[in-house]
Design an enzyme around this catalytic site. Structure first.
Site, mmCIF file in Angstrom:
data_model
loop_
_atom_site.group_PDB
_atom_site.id
_atom_site.type_symbol
_atom_site.label_atom_id
_atom_site.label_comp_id
_atom_site.label_asym_id
_atom_site.label_seq_id
_atom_site.Cartn_x
_atom_site.Cartn_y
_atom_site.Cartn_z
ATOM 1 N N ASP A 18 0.828 -1.218 0.000
ATOM 2 C CA ASP A 18 0.000 0.000 0.000
ATOM 3 C C ASP A 18 0.856 1.259 0.000
ATOM 4 O OD1 ASP A 18 -2.389 1.387 -0.037
ATOM 5 O OD2 ASP A 18 -2.612 1.378 2.145
ATOM 6 N N HIS A 35 2.130 3.286 -9.048
ATOM 7 C CA HIS A 35 1.922 1.852 -9.340
ATOM 8 C C HIS A 35 3.090 1.319 -10.170
ATOM 9 C CE1 HIS A 35 -1.910 2.257 -7.540
ATOM 10 N NE2 HIS A 35 -2.517 2.845 -8.546
ATOM 11 N N LEU A 129 10.745 -20.595 -4.650
ATOM 12 C CA LEU A 129 9.820 -19.700 -3.935
ATOM 13 C C LEU A 129 8.443 -19.843 -4.556
ATOM 14 C CD1 LEU A 129 9.357 -17.114 -2.033
ATOM 15 C CD2 LEU A 129 9.712 -15.770 -4.106
HETATM 16 C C1 IPE Z 1 -5.404 -2.787 -0.139
HETATM 17 O O1 IPE Z 1 -5.050 -1.453 -0.300
HETATM 18 C C2 IPE Z 1 -5.357 -3.494 -1.458
HETATM 19 C C3 IPE Z 1 -4.052 -3.597 -2.095
HETATM 20 C C4 IPE Z 1 -2.897 -3.198 -1.638
HETATM 21 C C5 IPE Z 1 -4.070 -4.242 -3.366
HETATM 22 P P1 IPE Z 1 -6.151 -0.314 -0.380
HETATM 23 O O2 IPE Z 1 -5.398 0.969 -0.473
HETATM 24 O O3 IPE Z 1 -7.119 -0.589 -1.470
HETATM 25 O O4 IPE Z 1 -6.879 -0.447 1.027
HETATM 26 P P2 IPE Z 1 -7.922 0.505 1.747
HETATM 27 O O5 IPE Z 1 -9.106 0.598 0.867
HETATM 28 O O6 IPE Z 1 -7.252 1.834 1.933
HETATM 29 O O7 IPE Z 1 -8.200 -0.157 3.049
HETATM 30 C C1 IPE Z 2 -1.729 0.219 -3.310
HETATM 31 O O1 IPE Z 2 -1.479 1.579 -3.328
HETATM 32 C C2 IPE Z 2 -1.943 -0.346 -4.696
HETATM 33 C C3 IPE Z 2 -3.312 -0.787 -4.972
HETATM 34 C C4 IPE Z 2 -4.296 -0.784 -4.134
HETATM 35 C C5 IPE Z 2 -3.562 -1.285 -6.293
HETATM 36 P P1 IPE Z 2 -2.662 2.632 -3.318
HETATM 37 O O2 IPE Z 2 -3.042 2.915 -4.733
HETATM 38 O O3 IPE Z 2 -3.757 2.185 -2.434
HETATM 39 O O4 IPE Z 2 -1.931 3.898 -2.711
HETATM 40 P P2 IPE Z 2 -2.525 4.932 -1.651
HETATM 41 O O5 IPE Z 2 -3.000 4.144 -0.482
HETATM 42 O O6 IPE Z 2 -3.633 5.655 -2.336
HETATM 43 O O7 IPE Z 2 -1.355 5.812 -1.329
HETATM 44 MG MG MG Z 3 -4.128 2.414 -0.447
#
Ligand code: IPE
Ligand code: IPE
Ligand code: MG
Length: 254
Positions: A18, A35, A129
């Site tokens: 995240d 990303h 792995l």
């Molecule tokens: C969780 O992250 C999903 C992934 C990392 C793929 P999110 O950024 O979507 O989670 P929430 O919605 O903030 O809890």
């Molecule tokens: C996690 O990073 C990746 C996915 C959920 C695909 P985020 O896109 O949730 O990044 P933040 O949380 O908005 O910084």
């Molecule tokens: Mg996020």
């Protein structure tokens, strides 16, 4: 080589990757740049896992809830997934990594489903792995699909309802052949599970770090592994019982 547990290493690490969007925003870039940058962290963590002898790594790439993001972001994530499969699979195969995708894959574009099947087939016999990428995955989805498959077995007369216990239930979940996560990492500062491997993480050690996923490199991962190594896992026992058991098994190993 000593087992992962003897080396105080997790045999299975699960990671919520995240913070990509915030990483990009801090730099005045579009979220999707985060990303893209995050793919480099995936590479670093996979390779460090191989080096350190982690046996299974499960990465949360796209949740069942992420479909609610703006259409353009979802599309770019899908494209990134396709291109990562195209660009990384050869290297994974060279590193003897077995790749599996967990989640409801029927929702993905045909091209992506095809590439997933190809990558899984190519790497199926690798054993350095187990890399699982959770895509369109949700912990509740996993539990529900297990329940549905068990009910089908009951209806077909292959399973007696009285025979359903935790073990039978777990055998119907997404990765019954692999150990449950020992270490559950979330980058990006939030302290929540966001519907990641729920059942299987019932006894995982949780590790939260403020480091945003694109900045999560080998040394950040090393800190998490070191933190894990210092923990005492009790599984309901007392600390003293765990120490005695560890002393007995160390003695038995000589
Ligand atoms: C969780 O992250 C999903 C992934 C990392 C793929 P999110 O950024 O979507 O989670 P929430 O919605 O903030 O809890
Ligand atoms: C996690 O990073 C990746 C996915 C959920 C695909 P985020 O896109 O949730 O990044 P933040 O949380 O908005 O910084
Ligand atoms: Mg996020």
């Amino acid at each position: 080589m000593a087992s992962a547990a003897e080396r105080r290493m997790p045999s299975h690490v699960a990671i919520i990757m995240d913070g990509n969007g915030r990483w990009a925003k801090q730099r005045g870039l579009p979220r999707t740049a985060g990303h893209r940058e995050g793919v480099k962290s995936v590479r670093a963590v996979v390779e460090e896992s191989v080096r350190r002898g982690v046996e299974t790594l499960t990465l949360f790439a796209f949740s069942s809830e992420n479909w609610q993001r703006p259409r353009t972001e979802v599309n770019i994530l899908m494209e990134l997934f396709v291109s990562a499969l195209r660009n990384e699979v050869k290297r994974l195969h060279e590193n003897q990594v077995r790749l599996r995708i967990i989640g409801e894959r029927s929702a993905f574009p045909e091209k992506l489903q095809h590439r997933i099947a190809e990558a899984e087939a190519l790497t199926a016999d690798n054993n350095r792995l187990n890399l699982q990428v959770a895509a369109n995955y949700g912990g509740r989805w996993d539990i529900v699909q297990a329940a549905r498959r068990m009910l089908a077995d009951v209806q077909a007369g292959r399973l007696q309802p009285e025979a359903i216990d935790e073990q039978v239930f777990a055998e119907h979940l997404s990765f019954p052949d692999l150990p449950e996560p020992d270490l559950f990492i979330r980058t990006g500062g939030e302290q929540r599970l966001s519907n990641f491997v729920l059942w299987q993480s019932a006894y995982a050690e949780l590790y939260f770090t403020d480091t945003l996923w694109p900045a999560f490199n080998e040394s950040a991962y090393g800190l998490a592994l070191d933190d894990y190594a210092r923990r005492q896992r009790r599984f309901g026992r007392t600390g003293e019982q765990v120490e005695t058991l560890a002393a007995v098994s160390a003695y038995a190993r000589g």
